[in-house]
Motif scaffolding. Structure first.
Motif, PDB file in Angstrom:
ATOM      1  N   LYS A   1       0.976  -1.140  -0.059  1.00  0.00           N
ATOM      2  CA  LYS A   1      -0.231   0.246  -0.162  1.00  0.00           C
ATOM      3  C   LYS A   1       1.197   1.274  -0.194  1.00  0.00           C
ATOM      4  O   LYS A   1       0.583   2.119  -0.647  1.00  0.00           O
ATOM      5  CB  LYS A   1      -0.765  -0.091   1.498  1.00  0.00           C
ATOM      6  N   LEU A   2       1.810   1.531   0.863  1.00  0.00           N
ATOM      7  CA  LEU A   2       2.662   2.349   0.730  1.00  0.00           C
ATOM      8  C   LEU A   2       3.675   2.529  -0.352  1.00  0.00           C
ATOM      9  O   LEU A   2       3.202   3.315  -1.165  1.00  0.00           O
ATOM     10  CB  LEU A   2       3.585   2.045   1.855  1.00  0.00           C
ATOM     11  N   GLU A   3       3.698   1.190  -1.325  1.00  0.00           N
ATOM     12  CA  GLU A   3       4.345   1.935  -2.528  1.00  0.00           C
ATOM     13  C   GLU A   3       3.752   1.925  -3.444  1.00  0.00           C
ATOM     14  O   GLU A   3       4.326   3.344  -4.047  1.00  0.00           O
ATOM     15  CB  GLU A   3       5.235   0.142  -2.804  1.00  0.00           C
ATOM     16  N   VAL A   4       2.503   1.778  -3.487  1.00  0.00           N
ATOM     17  CA  VAL A   4       1.382   2.287  -4.344  1.00  0.00           C
ATOM     18  C   VAL A   4       1.228   3.911  -4.303  1.00  0.00           C
ATOM     19  O   VAL A   4       1.519   4.623  -5.322  1.00  0.00           O
ATOM     20  CB  VAL A   4      -0.301   1.419  -4.418  1.00  0.00           C
ATOM     21  N   TRP A   5       0.919   4.203  -2.675  1.00  0.00           N
ATOM     22  CA  TRP A   5       1.209   5.673  -2.237  1.00  0.00           C
ATOM     23  C   TRP A   5       1.665   6.436  -3.021  1.00  0.00           C
ATOM     24  O   TRP A   5       2.061   7.185  -3.188  1.00  0.00           O
ATOM     25  CB  TRP A   5       0.747   6.111  -1.260  1.00  0.00           C
ATOM     26  N   VAL A   6       3.417   5.817  -3.094  1.00  0.00           N
ATOM     27  CA  VAL A   6       4.466   6.755  -3.028  1.00  0.00           C
ATOM     28  C   VAL A   6       4.775   6.788  -4.613  1.00  0.00           C
ATOM     29  O   VAL A   6       5.164   7.722  -4.816  1.00  0.00           O
ATOM     30  CB  VAL A   6       5.564   5.528  -2.879  1.00  0.00           C
ATOM     31  N   GLU A   7       4.183   5.939  -5.461  1.00  0.00           N
ATOM     32  CA  GLU A   7       4.549   5.373  -6.605  1.00  0.00           C
ATOM     33  C   GLU A   7       3.437   6.836  -7.836  1.00  0.00           C
ATOM     34  O   GLU A   7       3.685   7.243  -8.552  1.00  0.00           O
ATOM     35  CB  GLU A   7       4.404   4.094  -7.445  1.00  0.00           C
ATOM     36  N   GLN A   8       2.660   6.754  -6.909  1.00  0.00           N
ATOM     37  CA  GLN A   8       1.299   8.018  -7.322  1.00  0.00           C
ATOM     38  C   GLN A   8       1.624   9.580  -6.588  1.00  0.00           C
ATOM     39  O   GLN A   8       1.537  10.424  -7.510  1.00  0.00           O
ATOM     40  CB  GLN A   8       0.171   7.422  -6.791  1.00  0.00           C
TER      41      GLN A   8
END
Length: 345
Positions: A136-143
């Motif tokens: 979830k953190l990785e998705v947020w960071v990518e966005q």
């Protein structure tokens, strides 16, 4: 990695406890000490520890008052009272402040090790109960990274809002929320810096936040700082770097535009821009510029009102023989032969 603070007014005891922590072999990132409750509280506000070990009797602010204040400040900080036998009944009052353990002086090494291990188990359980998946953190960071890099301000605001809504659903305590926001910030900075174009140095200080609202205000301010810093470096130009470069080349085909000039125009360093352009187009900057010049020359040669020498200058070749040579290499024909092929005399 955990952070621990030891508060005791006796220097030898502070040093002894610090040594026991160091020898424990447990994952402690920092070990700080304070000689009274006031100093300890100040250090807690500067950098939130995971564990506080405190004596009962200290000047300025005693251990009981320190435990009470810390419990109000951040109940996720785990407290251990270390004091003399005569203070046992007094120390029992600390239980209402969430104290996890009470150790008698002189501290038994085995008991101390067991206490540290217990604290870490409790902390691990506490974190697992409010676990935010790494994916979830990785998705947020990518966005966030893409919105910042492409200077999409509205999208960035929308993503921050949706991210806050999702995090709110985890019902994290302020201390844990700060840990998650700090991790997000660190991952975002690392991701932005892997582009090796600009250096990103935004700061995020979450220690001493009064509540979740203040934590979010600081986090959003830091993200805004990253965004504004990038926009200033690009002079406010939203970026698909390669497409913008192509447009600039197209508008300046009659000029001897260099790779460095185009890179400066779009706000990238020349080395990175050169690699990015080749990766995106499959051509070097010079190959692409030459191809676009020759394509324009072909269109102009199909219009009989233009003289070949004029066309040469129109596509950036002041040296007419150089243009003729380049055009033949690209098409297989001299400019005059190409016109004859088109039925233009």
């Amino acid at each position: 990695m955990y952070r621990i603070l030891i508060a005791d007014d006796e220097p030898m005891i502070r040093k002894g406890l610090q040594k026991l922590v160091e020898q424990s072999g447990l994952p402690f990132a920092s070990i700080r000490t304070a000689d009274n409750g006031v100093t300890a509280l100040q250090q807690i506000r500067e950098e939130r520890p995971d564990f506080v070990l405190t004596d009962i009797r200290m000047p300025k602010m005693d251990g009981l008052e320190l435990c009470r204040t810390v419990a109000e400040l951040d109940e996720d900080i785990q407290l251990v009272v270390i004091s003399g036998f005569g203070d046992f009944e007094y120390a029992q009052k600390c239980v209402s402040y969430g104290v996890k353990e009470y150790l008698l002086k002189p501290v038994n090494k085995k008991k101390f090790q067991e206490t540290l291990e217990k604290l870490i188990r409790l902390k691990t359980r506490q974190q697992s109960e409010t676990f935010v998946p790494v994916t979830k953190l990785e998705v947020w960071v990518e966005q966030l990274d893409e919105a910042i890099w492409e200077l999409r301000e509205a999208d960035l605001a929308d993503q921050l809002h949706r991210m806050k809504q999702e995090l709110d659903s985890y019902r994290l305590k302020t201390g844990r929320l700060n840990d998650v926001l700090a991790e997000l910030h660190a991952l975002l900075g690392k991701r932005l810096n892997t582009r090796d174009v600009f250096a990103f140095h935004a700061e995020l200080a979450l220690s001493g936040t009064a509540d979740d609202s203040e934590s979010w205000l600081r986090f959003n301010a830091s993200i805004a700082s990253l965004y504004e810093g990038l926009r200033a470096k690009r002079r406010g130009k939203p970026k698909d770097a390669v497409e913008e470069a192509k447009q600039y080349i197209e508008h300046h085909l009659a000029e001897e535009v260099s790779l460095e000039e185009v890179a400066e125009h779009i706000g990238l360093n020349a080395s990175y821009f050169s690699q990015l352009f080749k990766q995106s187009t499959g051509e070097t900057f010079v190959q692409y510029r030459t191809r676009r010049r020759m394509e324009k020359a072909k269109k102009l040669l199909q219009q009989p009102q233009y003289r070949i020498t004029d066309i040469s200058g129109e596509v950036g070749y002041a040296d007419h023989p150089h243009f003729t040579k380049t055009f033949k290499k690209y098409t297989g024909y001299l400019p005059s032969e190409y016109r004859q092929k088109m039925g233009i005399e």
